[in-house]
Design a protein around this motif. Structure first.
Motif, PDB file in Angstrom:
ATOM      1  N   PRO A 254       0.731 -10.090  -7.596  1.00 49.37           N
ATOM      2  CA  PRO A 254       0.959 -10.785  -6.326  1.00 49.37           C
ATOM      3  C   PRO A 254       0.210 -12.115  -6.241  1.00 49.37           C
ATOM      4  CG  PRO A 254       0.538  -8.461  -5.930  1.00 49.37           C
ATOM      5  CD  PRO A 254       0.271  -8.714  -7.388  1.00 49.37           C
TER       6      PRO A 254
ATOM      7  N   TYR B  99       2.630 -11.505   0.117  1.00 48.38           N
ATOM      8  CA  TYR B  99       2.511 -11.127  -1.288  1.00 48.38           C
ATOM      9  C   TYR B  99       1.641  -9.894  -1.488  1.00 48.38           C
ATOM     10  CZ  TYR B  99       4.537 -15.694  -1.987  1.00 48.38           C
ATOM     11  OH  TYR B  99       5.389 -16.770  -1.950  1.00 48.38           O
ATOM     12  N   TYR B 100       0.543  -9.863  -0.775  1.00 44.66           N
ATOM     13  CA  TYR B 100      -0.419  -8.779  -0.950  1.00 44.66           C
ATOM     14  C   TYR B 100      -0.723  -8.152   0.400  1.00 44.66           C
ATOM     15  CZ  TYR B 100      -4.458  -6.184  -2.526  1.00 44.66           C
ATOM     16  OH  TYR B 100      -5.316  -5.178  -2.835  1.00 44.66           O
ATOM     17  N   PRO B 101      -0.560  -6.865   0.536  1.00 52.32           N
ATOM     18  CA  PRO B 101      -0.298  -5.837  -0.475  1.00 52.32           C
ATOM     19  C   PRO B 101       1.186  -5.548  -0.734  1.00 52.32           C
ATOM     20  CG  PRO B 101      -0.811  -4.766   1.586  1.00 52.32           C
ATOM     21  CD  PRO B 101      -0.910  -6.264   1.836  1.00 52.32           C
TER      22      PRO B 101
ATOM     23  N   ASP C 258      -6.276  -5.867 -13.015  1.00 55.80           N
ATOM     24  CA  ASP C 258      -5.605  -5.046 -12.021  1.00 55.80           C
ATOM     25  C   ASP C 258      -4.268  -5.693 -11.681  1.00 55.80           C
ATOM     26  OD1 ASP C 258      -4.849  -3.460  -9.909  1.00 55.80           O
ATOM     27  OD2 ASP C 258      -6.358  -4.256  -8.534  1.00 55.80           O
TER      28      ASP C 258
ATOM     29  N   SER D 254       2.032  -5.106  -4.357  1.00 59.45           N
ATOM     30  CA  SER D 254       1.044  -4.369  -5.165  1.00 59.45           C
ATOM     31  C   SER D 254       1.635  -3.176  -5.894  1.00 59.45           C
ATOM     32  CB  SER D 254      -0.125  -3.919  -4.296  1.00 59.45           C
ATOM     33  OG  SER D 254      -0.828  -5.038  -3.851  1.00 59.45           O
ATOM     34  N   GLU D 255       2.410  -2.381  -5.188  1.00 56.18           N
ATOM     35  CA  GLU D 255       2.977  -1.181  -5.802  1.00 56.18           C
ATOM     36  C   GLU D 255       3.925  -1.545  -6.944  1.00 56.18           C
ATOM     37  OE1 GLU D 255       5.780   2.385  -4.227  1.00 56.18           O
ATOM     38  OE2 GLU D 255       4.000   1.947  -2.995  1.00 56.18           O
ATOM     39  N   HIS D 256       4.720  -2.586  -6.739  1.00 61.39           N
ATOM     40  CA  HIS D 256       5.649  -3.045  -7.783  1.00 61.39           C
ATOM     41  C   HIS D 256       4.890  -3.410  -9.057  1.00 61.39           C
ATOM     42  CE1 HIS D 256       8.947  -5.230  -9.697  1.00 61.39           C
ATOM     43  NE2 HIS D 256       8.057  -6.188  -9.939  1.00 61.39           N
ATOM     44  N   TYR D 257       3.832  -4.198  -8.915  1.00 59.20           N
ATOM     45  CA  TYR D 257       3.088  -4.638 -10.090  1.00 59.20           C
ATOM     46  C   TYR D 257       2.244  -3.524 -10.695  1.00 59.20           C
ATOM     47  CZ  TYR D 257       4.802  -9.325 -10.026  1.00 59.20           C
ATOM     48  OH  TYR D 257       5.635 -10.415 -10.118  1.00 59.20           O
ATOM     49  N   ALA D 258       1.713  -2.642  -9.884  1.00 61.17           N
ATOM     50  CA  ALA D 258       0.937  -1.510 -10.417  1.00 61.17           C
ATOM     51  C   ALA D 258       1.808  -0.647 -11.319  1.00 61.17           C
ATOM     52  CB  ALA D 258       0.355  -0.684  -9.277  1.00 61.17           C
TER      53      ALA D 258
ATOM     54  N   ALA E 203      -1.980  -4.760  -9.829  1.00 61.83           N
ATOM     55  CA  ALA E 203      -1.631  -4.633  -8.414  1.00 61.83           C
ATOM     56  C   ALA E 203      -2.107  -5.832  -7.603  1.00 61.83           C
ATOM     57  CB  ALA E 203      -2.211  -3.345  -7.838  1.00 61.83           C
ATOM     58  N   SER E 204      -3.125  -6.541  -8.079  1.00 63.76           N
ATOM     59  CA  SER E 204      -3.569  -7.750  -7.383  1.00 63.76           C
ATOM     60  C   SER E 204      -3.256  -9.016  -8.188  1.00 63.76           C
ATOM     61  CB  SER E 204      -5.061  -7.682  -7.053  1.00 63.76           C
ATOM     62  OG  SER E 204      -5.838  -7.621  -8.225  1.00 63.76           O
TER      63      SER E 204
END
Length: 179
Positions: A125, A151-153, A119, A156-160, A121-122
């Protein structure tokens, strides 16, 4: 605000999430914080070796609660330049590579997490957080000053959004840890 620095690249065995950090320290000092359990524990966790079996167990001590040991298979270790490990986690095996090189600007640490069904998104971060904890320790500061909530969340959107088109397929099984 902490900025995301990871990128997804096409690695030798498929997509990898890659991070780089630059340090104005000798490569051997950066390496020591990756390879020596007592220094590693200052920013992420510790490892222990079972003398009877040779198994390496990694404990993430930087997180809340009692750390659960995760089996770690060292695939390659070339001090102070390269470490490749497979870590069995509850979600599958993580294939991780740390490279350390030097250039005119200093010592460059390159960290790569080969992507499977992870994942982003996790994962993204999370690695930003831990690598910034390493940077704090190498800078003579406390890793505890790095706040997970930055860092989280938040990232998350950037990495997703970095998931390769069509998703990521798990890497084919290899010797050692199962996938």
């Amino acid at each position: 605000m902490v900025e995301a620095t990871g990128t997804v690249v096409d690695g030798e065995h498929g997509p990898e999430l890659v991070f780089q950090r630059l340090y104005h320290l000798p490569a051997r000092e950066v390496w020591a914080h990756i390879a020596k359990s007592d220094l590693l524990e200052k920013w992420i966790g510790r490892w222990e070796t079972d003398k009877n079996t040779g198994r390496v167990i990694f404990y993430m001590t930087a997180e809340a609660g009692e750390p659960q040991g995760e089996e770690c298979l060292v695939r390659s270790c070339s001090p102070p330049h390269r470490l490749m490990v497979d870590v069995r986690t509850p979600t599958g095996t993580w294939h991780l590579t740390v490279g350390i090189s030097t250039n005119l600007d200093g010592t460059v640490l390159t960290f790569a997490h080969r992507l499977g069904r992870d994942d982003l998104a996790s994962i993204g971060p999370g690695w930003e957080y831990y690598l910034d904890r390493l940077s704090a320790v190498l800078g003579g500061e406390s890793a505890d000053d790095i706040a997970w909530d930055d860092y989280y969340p938040a990232m998350s959107e950037h990495y997703a959004a970095m998931v390769p088109e069509g998703g990521v397929e798990p890497s084919p099984p290899k010797d050692g840890l199962e996938h």
